[in-house]
Design a protein around this motif. Structure first.
Motif, mmCIF file in Angstrom:
data_model
loop_
_atom_site.group_PDB
_atom_site.id
_atom_site.type_symbol
_atom_site.label_atom_id
_atom_site.label_comp_id
_atom_site.label_asym_id
_atom_site.label_seq_id
_atom_site.Cartn_x
_atom_site.Cartn_y
_atom_site.Cartn_z
ATOM 1 N N GLN A 20 0.841 -1.171 0.000
ATOM 2 C CA GLN A 20 0.000 0.000 0.000
ATOM 3 C C GLN A 20 0.889 1.238 0.000
ATOM 4 O OE1 GLN A 20 -0.763 -3.285 1.230
ATOM 5 N NE2 GLN A 20 -0.739 -2.395 3.247
ATOM 6 N N ASP A 45 0.957 5.530 0.139
ATOM 7 C CA ASP A 45 0.294 6.820 0.348
ATOM 8 C C ASP A 45 1.308 7.921 0.098
ATOM 9 O OD1 ASP A 45 -1.959 5.487 1.211
ATOM 10 O OD2 ASP A 45 -1.686 5.965 3.327
ATOM 11 N N THR A 99 4.464 6.888 2.263
ATOM 12 C CA THR A 99 4.261 5.808 3.222
ATOM 13 C C THR A 99 4.063 4.500 2.469
ATOM 14 O OG1 THR A 99 3.209 7.321 4.781
ATOM 15 C CG2 THR A 99 2.826 4.983 5.134
ATOM 16 N N GLN A 119 4.175 0.279 8.975
ATOM 17 C CA GLN A 119 4.384 1.134 7.812
ATOM 18 C C GLN A 119 5.807 1.679 7.831
ATOM 19 O OE1 GLN A 119 1.454 4.223 8.164
ATOM 20 N NE2 GLN A 119 -0.064 3.051 7.029
ATOM 21 N N SER A 160 -8.832 7.552 8.760
ATOM 22 C CA SER A 160 -8.988 7.018 7.407
ATOM 23 C C SER A 160 -10.436 7.098 6.966
ATOM 24 C CB SER A 160 -8.527 5.559 7.357
ATOM 25 O OG SER A 160 -7.169 5.471 7.678
ATOM 26 N N SER A 215 -10.066 7.409 0.254
ATOM 27 C CA SER A 215 -8.652 7.389 -0.122
ATOM 28 C C SER A 215 -7.872 8.525 0.535
ATOM 29 C CB SER A 215 -8.524 7.464 -1.643
ATOM 30 O OG SER A 215 -9.085 8.668 -2.114
ATOM 31 N N TRP A 216 -8.528 9.344 1.348
ATOM 32 C CA TRP A 216 -7.881 10.464 2.045
ATOM 33 C C TRP A 216 -7.710 10.121 3.511
ATOM 34 C CZ3 TRP A 216 -6.779 15.077 -0.585
ATOM 35 C CH2 TRP A 216 -7.264 15.151 -1.877
ATOM 36 N N SER A 217 -6.576 10.512 4.085
ATOM 37 C CA SER A 217 -6.323 10.260 5.504
ATOM 38 C C SER A 217 -5.592 11.452 6.118
ATOM 39 C CB SER A 217 -5.477 9.003 5.704
ATOM 40 O OG SER A 217 -6.137 7.863 5.247
ATOM 41 N N ALA A 220 -2.811 12.538 3.707
ATOM 42 C CA ALA A 220 -2.257 11.486 2.851
ATOM 43 C C ALA A 220 -3.315 11.051 1.845
ATOM 44 C CB ALA A 220 -1.820 10.297 3.697
ATOM 45 N N ASN A 251 -4.145 7.961 -0.840
ATOM 46 C CA ASN A 251 -3.772 6.611 -1.202
ATOM 47 C C ASN A 251 -3.569 6.520 -2.712
ATOM 48 O OD1 ASN A 251 -4.757 3.750 -2.130
ATOM 49 N ND2 ASN A 251 -3.801 3.580 -0.128
ATOM 50 N N GLY A 305 -4.333 0.393 -1.407
ATOM 51 C CA GLY A 305 -5.098 0.809 -0.228
ATOM 52 C C GLY A 305 -4.492 0.264 1.043
ATOM 53 N N LEU A 306 -4.707 0.988 2.108
ATOM 54 C CA LEU A 306 -4.233 0.528 3.412
ATOM 55 C C LEU A 306 -5.112 -0.610 3.894
ATOM 56 C CD1 LEU A 306 -3.486 3.878 5.208
ATOM 57 C CD2 LEU A 306 -1.860 2.186 4.461
#
Length: 167
Positions: A23, A25, A45, A54, A130, A133-135, A156, A158, A162-163
């Motif tokens: 994954q 980011d 990341t 991570q 989370s 796709s935005w964190s 972040a 993605n 994906g995480l």
């Protein structure tokens, strides 16, 4: 012989991300440091598949109050994601810090540039929220190379598969 070894290592690295399905980011961030004021930076990341771990790499360019000072940092950290239910994921970790400072002084009408590079250990803790796709995230970090305390916030995005949720 060394050329072949380097070639095999590079070939292996080229195919490793595809086989690991890691994954990824990318993030934009802002930081405040108790020694060098405000910074803007970027972070990448890499999530480790099937582990709550991570690897993070970041670059921060600081804007100190003194115009004659240039300061920036490179960081590489490993963080452990604390498995809690919900979208808020706390984390903690450690890593290494490379801090570079350049000072320009004028002495008797002659400009003198001095620079210093320091290596140190990072200790950090934070949380990311989370959703999709935005964190967004916030963290506190002690950077050993610069011997400064930092607070960082960022967002972040993605860009990989994906995480993996840690719940």
């Amino acid at each position: 012989m060394k050329r072949y070894l380097v070639g095999f290592v590079l070939l292996g690295l080229a195919f490793a991300p595809a086989t690991l399905r890691a994954q990824v980011d990318l993030a934009a961030q802002g930081s405040w440091g108790d020694e060098f004021d405000f910074a803007l930076g970027a972070r990448a990341t890499l999530g480790i598949p099937s582990l709550p771990l991570q690897l993070q790499g970041s670059f921060d360019y600081f804007f100190p109050e003194a115009d004659s000072v240039t300061y920036w940092e490179l960081n590489a950290n490993a963080v452990f994601l604390v498995p809690v239910p919900g979208p808020l994921v706390p984390y903690g970790g450690a890593g290494v810090n490379l801090a570079v400072i350049e000072i320009e002084e004028t002495v008797e009408e002659e400009t003198i540039k001095r620079s210093d590079t320091e290596f140190g250990v990072n200790l950090l803790g934070g949380a990311r929220y989370s959703f999709g796709s935005w964190s967004p995230y916030a963290e506190a970090r002690y950077a050993g190379g610069a011997e400064q305390f930092l607070i960082t916030v960022g967002v972040a995005i993605n860009v990989g598969p994906g995480l993996t949720p840690v719940n």
